[in-house]
Structure formats: C-alpha cells, structure tokens
Design a protein around this motif. Structure first.
Motif, PDB file in Angstrom:
ATOM      1  N   PHE A  97       0.824  -1.210   0.000  1.00  0.00           N
ATOM      2  CA  PHE A  97       0.000   0.000   0.000  1.00  0.00           C
ATOM      3  C   PHE A  97       0.859   1.260   0.000  1.00  0.00           C
ATOM      4  CE2 PHE A  97      -3.210  -3.022   1.651  1.00  0.00           C
ATOM      5  CZ  PHE A  97      -4.125  -2.858   0.628  1.00  0.00           C
ATOM      6  N   ASN A  98       1.982   1.232   0.709  1.00  0.00           N
ATOM      7  CA  ASN A  98       2.867   2.390   0.735  1.00  0.00           C
ATOM      8  C   ASN A  98       3.474   2.647  -0.635  1.00  0.00           C
ATOM      9  OD1 ASN A  98       5.975   3.419   1.417  1.00  0.00           O
ATOM     10  ND2 ASN A  98       4.326   4.489   2.473  1.00  0.00           N
ATOM     11  N   LEU A  99       3.803   1.596  -1.368  1.00  0.00           N
ATOM     12  CA  LEU A  99       4.326   1.745  -2.727  1.00  0.00           C
ATOM     13  C   LEU A  99       3.295   2.442  -3.617  1.00  0.00           C
ATOM     14  CD1 LEU A  99       6.687   1.032  -4.693  1.00  0.00           C
ATOM     15  CD2 LEU A  99       5.360  -1.005  -5.272  1.00  0.00           C
ATOM     16  N   LEU A 100       2.051   2.006  -3.529  1.00  0.00           N
ATOM     17  CA  LEU A 100       0.990   2.664  -4.302  1.00  0.00           C
ATOM     18  C   LEU A 100       0.846   4.123  -3.883  1.00  0.00           C
ATOM     19  CD1 LEU A 100      -1.740  -0.127  -4.285  1.00  0.00           C
ATOM     20  CD2 LEU A 100      -0.392   0.632  -6.251  1.00  0.00           C
ATOM     21  N   TYR A 101       0.848   4.371  -2.575  1.00  0.00           N
ATOM     22  CA  TYR A 101       0.670   5.725  -2.045  1.00  0.00           C
ATOM     23  C   TYR A 101       1.792   6.659  -2.520  1.00  0.00           C
ATOM     24  CZ  TYR A 101       0.015   9.473   1.373  1.00  0.00           C
ATOM     25  OH  TYR A 101      -0.184  10.686   1.965  1.00  0.00           O
ATOM     26  N   ARG A 102       3.033   6.210  -2.433  1.00  0.00           N
ATOM     27  CA  ARG A 102       4.168   7.044  -2.828  1.00  0.00           C
ATOM     28  C   ARG A 102       4.166   7.342  -4.319  1.00  0.00           C
ATOM     29  NH1 ARG A 102       9.161   4.132  -1.680  1.00  0.00           N
ATOM     30  NH2 ARG A 102       7.797   2.386  -1.877  1.00  0.00           N
ATOM     31  N   ASN A 103       3.570   6.462  -5.114  1.00  0.00           N
ATOM     32  CA  ASN A 103       3.627   6.602  -6.568  1.00  0.00           C
ATOM     33  C   ASN A 103       2.313   7.027  -7.206  1.00  0.00           C
ATOM     34  OD1 ASN A 103       6.424   5.757  -7.253  1.00  0.00           O
ATOM     35  ND2 ASN A 103       5.787   4.007  -6.024  1.00  0.00           N
ATOM     36  N   SER A 104       1.361   7.514  -6.399  1.00  0.00           N
ATOM     37  CA  SER A 104       0.067   7.885  -6.951  1.00  0.00           C
ATOM     38  C   SER A 104      -0.425   9.224  -6.397  1.00  0.00           C
ATOM     39  CB  SER A 104      -0.974   6.808  -6.632  1.00  0.00           C
ATOM     40  OG  SER A 104      -2.256   7.243  -7.049  1.00  0.00           O
ATOM     41  N   PRO A 105      -0.360  10.273  -7.209  1.00  0.00           N
ATOM     42  CA  PRO A 105      -0.938  11.546  -6.779  1.00  0.00           C
ATOM     43  C   PRO A 105      -2.431  11.409  -6.459  1.00  0.00           C
ATOM     44  CG  PRO A 105       0.429  11.875  -8.719  1.00  0.00           C
ATOM     45  CD  PRO A 105       0.314  10.391  -8.505  1.00  0.00           C
ATOM     46  N   ALA A 106      -3.144  10.570  -7.190  1.00  0.00           N
ATOM     47  CA  ALA A 106      -4.580  10.387  -6.937  1.00  0.00           C
ATOM     48  C   ALA A 106      -4.823   9.776  -5.564  1.00  0.00           C
ATOM     49  CB  ALA A 106      -5.209   9.511  -8.023  1.00  0.00           C
ATOM     50  N   LEU A 107      -4.029   8.777  -5.193  1.00  0.00           N
ATOM     51  CA  LEU A 107      -4.196   8.145  -3.885  1.00  0.00           C
ATOM     52  C   LEU A 107      -3.835   9.124  -2.767  1.00  0.00           C
ATOM     53  CD1 LEU A 107      -4.998   5.643  -2.292  1.00  0.00           C
ATOM     54  CD2 LEU A 107      -2.701   4.732  -2.661  1.00  0.00           C
ATOM     55  N   ARG A 108      -2.791   9.909  -2.960  1.00  0.00           N
ATOM     56  CA  ARG A 108      -2.421  10.904  -1.942  1.00  0.00           C
ATOM     57  C   ARG A 108      -3.497  11.982  -1.819  1.00  0.00           C
ATOM     58  NH1 ARG A 108       2.561  10.080  -4.564  1.00  0.00           N
ATOM     59  NH2 ARG A 108       2.416  12.088  -5.637  1.00  0.00           N
TER      60      ARG A 108
END
Length: 182
Positions: free
Chosen positions: A116-127
C-alpha cells in the motif's frame, strides 16, 4: 408522506440511520469477540482475495491507468481524475480490510504495508484521496498507506540492463545479483 419517510428510505430507515447502523457493524467487524474469530477469518479471506483481484483487474483491463498508481503520473482530464479518485478510494477500503484481518490474525500485522505504501508514494490520486478522506479511517490505515511499515520487506535490487540482455546471465535463480568480478 412525511419528510421523515420518503422514497429514499429503505425499510423505514433513513439514509442517516443506515449510516449509523453500518458504522456499528463495521466497528463490531473490526473488533470480533475471541469466539467469533474463526468466522471472521472465513469471511475475510475470500473477500480480501476478491478485493485484490479486483484491483489487479483494473490494471489488466485498463493498463493505461497503471502509471497513475505506479509512476506518479497525474491526470489532466477531470473525468479521468474522478475515476482515479474512485479507484484510490477502493484501494483505501482494501487497506482497511487488511487492517481488519490483522486484528483477527495478529501474526499478519504489517504484511500489506509495503504494497500500500508503494501505491501511495507513486500515486498523486491516492495521496489526494487520502488528504480528503483519510480522517474517516482508523489510524492503522494511515500507517499502511503512509508508512512506516510494521514489517518492512527487503526488496531485491532491480535488474540492470545487462541482466536483461540475451545470453549475459547477469542474475541468479534466487534473485540475487552476480558480481561483475565473479
């Protein structure tokens, strides 16, 4: 017909009543009694498997969306932005399901954090979604998304270009690297 009971009511419950009931059920689900843990595990396992499969299928069916969650790409189109925020919300809900599993099976604590952290760090939409909606989720979901992981994994180094060249054999079968001097 009174304002209290109009067509938007479901079985005599208004939407706010249903919201309170769903909150009570979700709290009870996250904090199962010791005797009910096996039932929760039996329910959570296929649900979580399906949820991760659904996330994977989004990127299989729409590979053009992957960079928005893996390469820090931002959408320009407002409709696409809304689609990405909806996917980000689903990812946040799946992270919450993982936290529920950790509550029932404590030996799994932190297993999904790095993903989940990998997705968060690499996704402006998720942030962006988390900045707007994160206050609605348990603190453990924040940990899973923003880090640090309860159980950090050692990730292998990505292959070099020589590893990918035919016939060079720069890697090993266990994923470790062969030194140039060997």
């Amino acid at each position: 017909m009174s304002d209290r009971h109009d067509r938007r009511d479901v079985g005599g419950f208004g939407s706010s009543d249903l919201h309170v009931i769903s909150l009570v059920f979700s709290w009870a689900f996250r904090r199962p009694a010791p005797g009910e843990r096996i039932h929760s595990v039996l329910l959570l396992s296929p649900t979580l498997t399906k949820a991760f499969s659904d996330i994977n299928m989004i990127f299989v069916e729409r590979p053009e969306l992957r960079p928005y969650f893996s390469a820090n790409q931002e959408a320009v189109d407002p409709v696409e932005r809304q689609r990405l925020l909806a996917i980000a919300g689903y990812i946040g809900d799946v992270a919450e399901m993982c936290i529920a599993v950790e509550t029932v099976l404590p030996h799994l604590k932190g297993d999904w954090d790095d993903h989940f952290n990998l997705l968060y760090r690499n996704s402006p939409a998720l942030r962006q979604w988390w900045a707007a909606m994160g206050h609605l989720y348990p603190e453990e979901v924040k940990r899973a998304l923003t880090g640090p992981s309860l159980r950090p994994k050692k990730w292998p180094a990505p292959p070099s270009s020589s590893d990918l060249s035919p016939g060079t054999g720069g890697g090993t079968t266990d994923g470790s690297r062969v030194s140039e001097s060997a």
